[in-house]
Motif scaffolding. Structure first.
Motif, PDB file in Angstrom:
ATOM      1  N   GLN A 126       0.837  -1.201   0.000  1.00 18.81           N
ATOM      2  CA  GLN A 126       0.000   0.000   0.000  1.00 18.81           C
ATOM      3  C   GLN A 126       0.875   1.255   0.000  1.00 18.81           C
ATOM      4  OE1 GLN A 126      -3.100  -0.231   2.836  1.00 18.81           O
ATOM      5  NE2 GLN A 126      -4.011   1.728   2.316  1.00 18.81           N
ATOM      6  N   ASP A 127       1.944   1.258   0.785  1.00 19.07           N
ATOM      7  CA  ASP A 127       2.860   2.406   0.802  1.00 19.07           C
ATOM      8  C   ASP A 127       3.528   2.587  -0.555  1.00 19.07           C
ATOM      9  OD1 ASP A 127       2.218   2.752   3.446  1.00 19.07           O
ATOM     10  OD2 ASP A 127       4.000   1.736   4.210  1.00 19.07           O
ATOM     11  N   ARG A 128       3.919   1.476  -1.162  1.00 20.01           N
ATOM     12  CA  ARG A 128       4.567   1.549  -2.468  1.00 20.01           C
ATOM     13  C   ARG A 128       3.606   2.073  -3.528  1.00 20.01           C
ATOM     14  NH1 ARG A 128       7.228  -3.606  -5.740  1.00 20.01           N
ATOM     15  NH2 ARG A 128       7.954  -2.430  -7.569  1.00 20.01           N
ATOM     16  N   ILE A 129       2.351   1.635  -3.462  1.00 16.21           N
ATOM     17  CA  ILE A 129       1.354   2.102  -4.429  1.00 16.21           C
ATOM     18  C   ILE A 129       1.119   3.597  -4.270  1.00 16.21           C
ATOM     19  CG2 ILE A 129      -1.109   1.977  -5.028  1.00 16.21           C
ATOM     20  CD1 ILE A 129      -0.979  -1.004  -4.476  1.00 16.21           C
ATOM     21  N   GLU A 130       1.053   4.073  -3.052  1.00 14.85           N
ATOM     22  CA  GLU A 130       0.845   5.497  -2.814  1.00 14.85           C
ATOM     23  C   GLU A 130       2.029   6.303  -3.348  1.00 14.85           C
ATOM     24  OE1 GLU A 130      -0.882   9.016  -1.796  1.00 14.85           O
ATOM     25  OE2 GLU A 130      -1.741   7.008  -1.933  1.00 14.85           O
ATOM     26  N   GLN A 131       3.240   5.791  -3.127  1.00 12.66           N
ATOM     27  CA  GLN A 131       4.430   6.464  -3.641  1.00 12.66           C
ATOM     28  C   GLN A 131       4.414   6.472  -5.173  1.00 12.66           C
ATOM     29  OE1 GLN A 131       8.096   4.630  -2.460  1.00 12.66           O
ATOM     30  NE2 GLN A 131       9.377   6.254  -3.266  1.00 12.66           N
ATOM     31  N   PHE A 132       4.043   5.343  -5.769  1.00 12.83           N
ATOM     32  CA  PHE A 132       3.970   5.264  -7.224  1.00 12.83           C
ATOM     33  C   PHE A 132       2.905   6.205  -7.776  1.00 12.83           C
ATOM     34  CE2 PHE A 132       2.252   3.505 -11.155  1.00 12.83           C
ATOM     35  CZ  PHE A 132       3.402   3.307 -11.894  1.00 12.83           C
ATOM     36  N   ARG A 133       1.773   6.296  -7.077  1.00 12.70           N
ATOM     37  CA  ARG A 133       0.705   7.195  -7.532  1.00 12.70           C
ATOM     38  C   ARG A 133       1.194   8.642  -7.546  1.00 12.70           C
ATOM     39  NH1 ARG A 133      -2.992  10.654  -5.883  1.00 12.70           N
ATOM     40  NH2 ARG A 133      -2.141  10.608  -3.785  1.00 12.70           N
ATOM     41  N   THR A 134       1.916   9.041  -6.506  1.00 14.32           N
ATOM     42  CA  THR A 134       2.448  10.402  -6.465  1.00 14.32           C
ATOM     43  C   THR A 134       3.437  10.638  -7.603  1.00 14.32           C
ATOM     44  OG1 THR A 134       2.191  10.451  -4.060  1.00 14.32           O
ATOM     45  CG2 THR A 134       3.672  12.074  -5.030  1.00 14.32           C
ATOM     46  N   GLN A 135       4.359   9.684  -7.797  1.00 11.89           N
ATOM     47  CA  GLN A 135       5.330   9.815  -8.876  1.00 11.89           C
ATOM     48  C   GLN A 135       4.641   9.822 -10.235  1.00 11.89           C
ATOM     49  OE1 GLN A 135       7.940   6.516  -8.154  1.00 11.89           O
ATOM     50  NE2 GLN A 135       9.181   7.625  -6.659  1.00 11.89           N
ATOM     51  N   LYS A 136       3.589   9.020 -10.368  1.00 12.35           N
ATOM     52  CA  LYS A 136       2.846   8.961 -11.636  1.00 12.35           C
ATOM     53  C   LYS A 136       2.239  10.307 -11.977  1.00 12.35           C
ATOM     54  CE  LYS A 136      -1.156   6.987 -11.346  1.00 12.35           C
ATOM     55  NZ  LYS A 136      -2.115   8.072 -11.625  1.00 12.35           N
ATOM     56  N   GLU A 137       1.611  10.944 -11.006  1.00 13.63           N
ATOM     57  CA  GLU A 137       0.982  12.244 -11.254  1.00 13.63           C
ATOM     58  C   GLU A 137       2.029  13.308 -11.571  1.00 13.63           C
ATOM     59  OE1 GLU A 137      -2.188  12.666 -11.633  1.00 13.63           O
ATOM     60  OE2 GLU A 137      -2.522  10.544 -11.186  1.00 13.63           O
ATOM     61  N   VAL A 138       3.163  13.245 -10.865  1.00 15.55           N
ATOM     62  CA  VAL A 138       4.236  14.211 -11.134  1.00 15.55           C
ATOM     63  C   VAL A 138       4.774  14.020 -12.548  1.00 15.55           C
ATOM     64  CG1 VAL A 138       6.588  14.880 -10.509  1.00 15.55           C
ATOM     65  CG2 VAL A 138       4.899  14.482  -8.724  1.00 15.55           C
ATOM     66  N   MET A 139       5.009  12.760 -12.935  1.00 17.90           N
ATOM     67  CA  MET A 139       5.546  12.495 -14.265  1.00 17.90           C
ATOM     68  C   MET A 139       4.553  12.877 -15.355  1.00 17.90           C
ATOM     69  SD  MET A 139       7.481   8.848 -13.635  1.00 17.90           S
ATOM     70  CE  MET A 139       7.957   8.725 -15.358  1.00 17.90           C
ATOM     71  N   LYS A 140       3.269  12.637 -15.123  1.00 21.47           N
ATOM     72  CA  LYS A 140       2.263  13.018 -16.113  1.00 21.47           C
ATOM     73  C   LYS A 140       2.216  14.529 -16.283  1.00 21.47           C
ATOM     74  CE  LYS A 140      -1.762  11.077 -16.019  1.00 21.47           C
ATOM     75  NZ  LYS A 140      -3.044  10.537 -15.506  1.00 21.47           N
ATOM     76  N   SER A 141       2.334  15.261 -15.164  1.00 14.47           N
ATOM     77  CA  SER A 141       2.338  16.724 -15.244  1.00 14.47           C
ATOM     78  C   SER A 141       3.567  17.220 -15.986  1.00 14.47           C
ATOM     79  CB  SER A 141       2.290  17.317 -13.830  1.00 14.47           C
ATOM     80  OG  SER A 141       1.109  16.933 -13.154  1.00 14.47           O
ATOM     81  N   GLN A 142       4.730  16.634 -15.673  1.00 11.65           N
ATOM     82  CA  GLN A 142       5.955  17.032 -16.346  1.00 11.65           C
ATOM     83  C   GLN A 142       5.898  16.706 -17.828  1.00 11.65           C
ATOM     84  OE1 GLN A 142       8.948  14.946 -14.094  1.00 11.65           O
ATOM     85  NE2 GLN A 142       9.141  16.556 -12.565  1.00 11.65           N
ATOM     86  N   MET A 143       5.343  15.548 -18.157  1.00  7.89           N
ATOM     87  CA  MET A 143       5.239  15.165 -19.563  1.00  7.89           C
ATOM     88  C   MET A 143       4.305  16.096 -20.328  1.00  7.89           C
ATOM     89  SD  MET A 143       4.207  11.449 -21.138  1.00  7.89           S
ATOM     90  CE  MET A 143       5.547  10.731 -20.199  1.00  7.89           C
ATOM     91  N   ALA A 144       3.179  16.448 -19.702  1.00  6.45           N
ATOM     92  CA  ALA A 144       2.231  17.362 -20.352  1.00  6.45           C
ATOM     93  C   ALA A 144       2.883  18.718 -20.591  1.00  6.45           C
ATOM     94  CB  ALA A 144       0.979  17.519 -19.486  1.00  6.45           C
TER      95      ALA A 144
END
Length: 235
Positions: A126-144
């Protein structure tokens, strides 16, 4: 390198290029996130099953302990009544219950340890998923933001659609204008030299030369007059 190896390398490079174009990084991140959520849900189900088994064993242990306590109480009652035979039977039941309790307790300890590991694994996942979710949103914002910057830069440099055609049109217009200006200058030179004639000018070449001489002489006369006037005023 054989021709077949070379052809295989070319095919692999083309396939890799096509896959790179077809793949959407944002969709890939979302798919990975969904798979992690599915894994977490599976872990929760397994944990629930193990906890259920642990609770069931605890209930069986409690029931066996109750029966063992009852058997000892029955043995005391039988002895008080002078029935040693009944007391022995009750104590035999108590011993059987104790063995059952020991077996249930051993199984319970194993299941409880398994449940503890599953809870730790579930929390870590669960902790890893939450960390991945945060990184995912950051990467999507940076990519956009990067994609937007690429589009703007491409438009400004003429690499995008629209300005590239406009730039080519502007260059063609500049070249055409320079050509027409050079042509006009050449025509003026030819006209001034008399190589070509103005169809509206019916003077002869001699008349044109004399008119040009008179115009030049008139300018020289006016200039001399102005210089003389200026010298008289200063004197």
């Amino acid at each position: 390198m054989s021709i077949f190896k070379h052809a295989a390398d070319i095919l692999e490079a083309k396939v890799s290029k096509l896959l790179s174009k077809a793949e959407d990084p944002a969709e890939t991140l979302e798919l990975s996130y969904e798979k992690m959520i599915t894994s977490l849900q599976d872990a929760k189900r397994h944990l629930a099953d193990v906890v259920t088994e642990r609770v069931s064993l605890e209930n069986q242990i409690a029931q066996a302990q109750t029966l063992a306590a009852k058997a000892e109480a029955d043995a005391r009652m039988a002895l008080n009544a002078g029935r040693e035979d009944l007391a022995r039977s009750a104590l035999a039941e108590k011993q059987a219950g104790a063995q059952k309790i020991a077996a249930l307790q051993e199984a319970h300890d194993r299941v409880a340890a398994q449940a503890q590991k599953l809870m730790e694994y579930e929390q870590a996942l669960q902790d890893r998923i939450e960390q991945f979710r945060t990184q995912k949103e950051v990467m999507k914002s940076q990519m956009a933001a990067a994609q937007a910057q690429v589009k703007v830069t491409a438009s400004l440099t003429g690499l995008g659609h629209g300005l590239d055609d406009a730039g080519d049109t502007l260059r063609r217009m500049q070249d055409r204008t320079a050509h027409e200006q050079a042509k006009a200058q050449a025509m003026d030179g030819l006209l001034a030299s008399g190589i070509i004639d103005d169809p509206l000018d019916h003077r002869t070449q001699t008349e044109r030369e004399m008119d040009k001489l008179r115009a030049t002489s008139g300018v020289d006369d006016d200039l001399a007059r102005l210089k003389a006037d200026l010298a008289a005023k200063q004197g």
